[in-house]
Design a protein around this motif. Sequence first.
Motif, mmCIF file in Angstrom:
data_model
loop_
_atom_site.group_PDB
_atom_site.id
_atom_site.type_symbol
_atom_site.label_atom_id
_atom_site.label_comp_id
_atom_site.label_asym_id
_atom_site.label_seq_id
_atom_site.Cartn_x
_atom_site.Cartn_y
_atom_site.Cartn_z
ATOM 1 N N UNK A 495 33.446 -44.037 -4.361
ATOM 2 C CA UNK A 495 34.163 -42.829 -3.961
ATOM 3 C C UNK A 495 33.951 -42.517 -2.486
ATOM 4 N N UNK A 496 32.726 -42.725 -1.991
ATOM 5 C CA UNK A 496 32.474 -42.467 -0.567
ATOM 6 C C UNK A 496 33.213 -43.465 0.320
ATOM 7 N N UNK A 497 33.306 -44.718 -0.119
ATOM 8 C CA UNK A 497 34.067 -45.698 0.654
ATOM 9 C C UNK A 497 35.546 -45.333 0.695
ATOM 10 N N UNK A 498 36.088 -44.826 -0.411
ATOM 11 C CA UNK A 498 37.494 -44.421 -0.426
ATOM 12 C C UNK A 498 37.734 -43.232 0.512
ATOM 13 N N UNK A 499 36.768 -42.324 0.581
ATOM 14 C CA UNK A 499 36.908 -41.227 1.545
ATOM 15 C C UNK A 499 36.920 -41.749 2.981
ATOM 16 N N UNK A 500 36.088 -42.733 3.266
ATOM 17 C CA UNK A 500 36.101 -43.331 4.599
ATOM 18 C C UNK A 500 37.430 -44.039 4.868
ATOM 19 N N UNK A 501 38.005 -44.651 3.829
ATOM 20 C CA UNK A 501 39.298 -45.303 4.006
ATOM 21 C C UNK A 501 40.382 -44.283 4.351
ATOM 22 N N UNK A 502 40.362 -43.150 3.659
ATOM 23 C CA UNK A 502 41.325 -42.085 3.964
ATOM 24 C C UNK A 502 41.128 -41.578 5.391
ATOM 25 N N UNK A 503 39.867 -41.420 5.805
ATOM 26 C CA UNK A 503 39.601 -40.969 7.176
ATOM 27 C C UNK A 503 40.096 -41.985 8.204
ATOM 28 N N UNK A 504 39.904 -43.280 7.953
ATOM 29 C CA UNK A 504 40.405 -44.308 8.874
ATOM 30 C C UNK A 504 41.923 -44.281 8.965
ATOM 31 N N UNK A 505 42.595 -44.053 7.840
ATOM 32 C CA UNK A 505 44.058 -43.975 7.881
ATOM 33 C C UNK A 505 44.521 -42.790 8.715
ATOM 34 N N UNK A 506 43.853 -41.661 8.567
ATOM 35 C CA UNK A 506 44.230 -40.495 9.357
ATOM 36 C C UNK A 506 43.960 -40.703 10.850
ATOM 37 N N UNK A 507 42.944 -41.488 11.178
ATOM 38 C CA UNK A 507 42.643 -41.761 12.582
ATOM 39 C C UNK A 507 43.551 -42.830 13.180
ATOM 40 N N UNK A 508 44.389 -43.442 12.355
ATOM 41 C CA UNK A 508 45.322 -44.442 12.872
ATOM 42 C C UNK A 508 44.841 -45.867 12.783
ATOM 43 N N UNK A 509 44.037 -46.191 11.771
ATOM 44 C CA UNK A 509 43.534 -47.556 11.592
ATOM 45 C C UNK A 509 43.891 -48.018 10.177
ATOM 46 N N UNK A 510 45.152 -48.372 9.918
ATOM 47 C CA UNK A 510 45.553 -48.765 8.558
ATOM 48 C C UNK A 510 44.926 -50.065 8.093
ATOM 49 N N UNK A 511 44.712 -51.027 9.013
ATOM 50 C CA UNK A 511 44.098 -52.296 8.593
ATOM 51 C C UNK A 511 42.666 -52.079 8.120
ATOM 52 N N UNK A 512 41.925 -51.258 8.830
ATOM 53 C CA UNK A 512 40.558 -50.940 8.386
ATOM 54 C C UNK A 512 40.581 -50.250 7.030
ATOM 55 N N UNK A 513 41.533 -49.357 6.847
ATOM 56 C CA UNK A 513 41.676 -48.669 5.554
ATOM 57 C C UNK A 513 41.922 -49.677 4.431
ATOM 58 N N UNK A 514 42.859 -50.594 4.629
ATOM 59 C CA UNK A 514 43.163 -51.575 3.594
ATOM 60 C C UNK A 514 41.974 -52.497 3.331
ATOM 61 N N UNK A 515 41.252 -52.867 4.388
ATOM 62 C CA UNK A 515 40.089 -53.739 4.203
ATOM 63 C C UNK A 515 38.999 -53.037 3.407
ATOM 64 N N UNK A 516 38.800 -51.737 3.659
ATOM 65 C CA UNK A 516 37.791 -50.989 2.900
ATOM 66 C C UNK A 516 38.163 -50.939 1.424
ATOM 67 N N UNK A 517 39.429 -50.668 1.146
ATOM 68 C CA UNK A 517 39.869 -50.591 -0.256
ATOM 69 C C UNK A 517 39.691 -51.939 -0.943
ATOM 70 N N UNK A 518 40.093 -53.021 -0.283
ATOM 71 C CA UNK A 518 39.994 -54.334 -0.908
ATOM 72 C C UNK A 518 38.553 -54.755 -1.152
ATOM 73 N N UNK A 519 37.636 -54.355 -0.275
ATOM 74 C CA UNK A 519 36.250 -54.806 -0.394
ATOM 75 C C UNK A 519 35.415 -53.950 -1.338
ATOM 76 N N UNK A 520 35.806 -52.720 -1.578
ATOM 77 C CA UNK A 520 34.960 -51.796 -2.341
ATOM 78 C C UNK A 520 35.600 -51.312 -3.626
ATOM 79 N N UNK A 521 36.730 -51.861 -4.025
ATOM 80 C CA UNK A 521 37.464 -51.313 -5.150
ATOM 81 C C UNK A 521 36.755 -51.523 -6.487
ATOM 82 N N UNK A 522 35.977 -52.562 -6.601
ATOM 83 C CA UNK A 522 35.330 -52.868 -7.882
ATOM 84 C C UNK A 522 33.858 -52.480 -7.915
#
Length: 938
Positions: A495-522
């Motif tokens: 859950x904390x990683x997903x919050x960081x992904x949302x924060x990265x998307x808001x800051x304008x880093x979509x690739x970092x957001x997608x990488x966080x989701x792919x690496x921490x989803x499971x």
Amino acid sequence: MFNATKDFLGKPAPPNYVAGLGRGATGFTTRSDIGPAREGPDSGPAGGTAGRGRGAATAAAHAAARDETEAAMHQDPDNMAGLFSTLPYERDDEEADKVYAAIDAKMEERRQKRRTGDGDQDEDNEDAAGDKRPRIHEQFSDLKRQLAAVTEDEWSNLPEVGDLVGKSRSKGRLRNNDPSAMRFTPVPDNALLRGQASRGLVTTLDPAADGLASGLGPGDATTGKVDLVELGQARKHMLGLQLDRFSDSAAGSSTVDPRGYITGLNSLMVQSNAEVADIKRARTLLHAVTSTNPKHAPGWIAAARLEEVAGKLQQARAVIGKGCDACPLSEDVWLEAARLHPTERAKTVLSEAVKHLPQSVRIWLQAVQLETDPKLRKRVIRRALELVPNSVKLWKTAVSLEEDPTNARILLSRAVELVPLAAELWLALARLETYDNARKVLNRARKAIPTSHEIWLAGAQLEEQQPGEPETMVKTVIERAVHVFSEKGNILNREQWLKEAVACERDGYPLTCQAIVAATLTLDLDPEDQESTWIADAEQALEQGAVETARALFAHAIRAYPTHEDLWLAAADLERKHGTPGSLDALLKRAVKYCPQTELFWLMGAKELWLVGRVDAAREILGLAFDANPDSEQIWLAAIKLEMENRLFDNARLLLAKARVTANTAKIWMKAVQLERITNDPEAARALLTTALAKFPKFDKLWMIKGQLDEERNDLAAAREAYRAGMTRCPAAVPLWRLAARLEERAGVPVRARALLERGRLLNPRTPTLWLDAIHLETRQSGPTSSAMSPATKLILSKALQECPHAGILWAEAIFLDPRPQRKGRSVDAMKQCPDDPVLMTAIARLFWSERKLDKARTWFERALKLDSDAGDTWAWWYKLELLHGTPETQQKVREGCAQADPHHGELWQPIAKDVRNFGIPVEEKLAKVAETIVPPK
């Protein structure tokens, strides 16, 4: 009183009276007694001696029996049998029991009559009142509604109610020459003066004391006389207007700035004697605090602030000065002293403070804020860094004061050496460096702070900013971060990683957001719960506006479960709302690859291509869909609709010929008949219809089309026979009953129409549309000049509401059948029965429209469309409102919303939308045609 002789003294005792028997006493016998006064226990082996109470054993037996008798007697406080069980049963007792038994029998008979309904009306009313005690306002609610119809003349002619009893008594006394009738009590002088003052007019008015001097409407401007009652009402009205300006009508919250309000309170001066007394009492208490414990810094601060509130600023400065002398090691006291003094004096105070507290960061920061010259600020902050080199706040303040990036970089380089555990200083230094130097800085930061996820995220964002294709590097950095943290014990959970992904998307880093989701989803997730959890996370991300995070979640879920249709549908819905036509097309192509048997994906893909004007591409997709699903009715119908919407009727006719052979369903035959009607070839339509009815005799829409074709050529007998045959084979088809009843009404036989509607209601109970047609029939039969509801209409309406109490379409009709004064009350009752019915909300919007409350009407139209955007009647009513009272912008808004919703239902909408003459016209034109048929509410 206490020495009076009691009336029972000297009188003979009652029969069988035993003194103290009620308190547990035991009587004894003498020769003059007839028998024992009380039955005792069995004598046992002692014989008669036990009955006489002789010996210890006999006394113990008597005591045990008495205890048992008293326990049984006092077990139930309401049971008095034990007290009088030994008394004789006389004749008066027998008569009393008979009376009580007769009363009980009579009451039971009355209750039985009320239960069976055979009692009188009064008894029923008594029983109803006993079962339910309605409140006063509920008992007279119908009478209050009728008061709305009373005219002003009737109100003005109501007689005044007087004291009729007193008048009659006084008249009788006057007739009898009673002198008490002429008596009166004089009114006190103070009551007369008080009444004169309350009803009198003031002759002067101080404009400065009242803000209404310029608006003395109720009074006389020339004489200066003002009615206090009307003046009070005007002031109340003005106060309401002022409060309305401060209220937020959209959110219902106040728009007053609470901080500014508190600041304004600080400027109030102490005026009342009570406040002065409170300050004196507080001053005494705080003086005791500072005297008994002079080293207590909060006491000095409170004493100084008390003097400040009292308006004695010099005394407050003197008090806080004593506090500085008493508590030189308290930074709060020094800061309070600096606040109370002017700027120049405050600088001196802080310079004295740093002598006692050279390590105080707060004092140094306050000293920096007091300086206005940038050079002096830099000098103060550098002196502070010399004394407190490990303060992150001081280093950040020093960096923020530097305008030259080179100087800031030098300061940050020194700062990270002195404070190596401050991640924000490392990140600030990395932002100021070049790409290569920033990577070196972040590597050093990772070694210094190996548990800081901010540094890893900064590294990924740094890679994303580089040109080219940084996806690989970003993915590598995030995967290494997750691996390192997993070895150290999962510093961040999923859950904390997903919050960081949302924060990265808001800051304008979509690739970092997608990488966080792919690496921490499971992380920390069971395989059984993965799909549902991912869908819930995606929906939560969409609620927060994080589209890229939700897209990444769906992409990973689809890779894990490629054959699950719900995942593809959710992803397609996301792309349709937030993506581009290209992204949606690509997603649907992948969907049909993994789920080729799902017709919906093929249809969605073809529709999206058709909407953007790519008709050939849509045909190609439907061709592939035919290969995967050769017998699919939905795909055949979609292909036929595509050709018909583009006016390629010959292609549609060829497709229909093939579909009748391949699929051979009732809807395909109906579509073929409709095509011939659209192309104005009724003979071909009848030929196809005859064959279709032979194949599908229980398909109700074919019978409807046959009846309509016969009506178009004015063959009412054939149309009547078609509807009759359809109702026989499809008795549950409500539209057939409605069409047949309307045919009979147009033929001038309303009796048959009533009979058809009644029979339809018997076969299809609780059908609101059949009741609605019956109400419309009776309304039309009563005549257009009739302003009141006819008795037949009222009877049908009451029966309809009894059978369908939650049908909003019936309540909407009932509102406008009532007289105008009763419509609001009817709408309140309707909302209680159907709180979320869009048709009823549309009726309430029309009610507000009739009262010229246009803003409220628009609000209710919007509420109705939020519940059901497919209601064409609501769009038409709203558009009619905007045509009459709106602007071109509001009219365009309604047209665009209706075109996007593409409604298909509605009592007013369907006759125009389904007319073959209106086939293929845009939704905006249908909306305009329906609006032309609408009469504004009155």
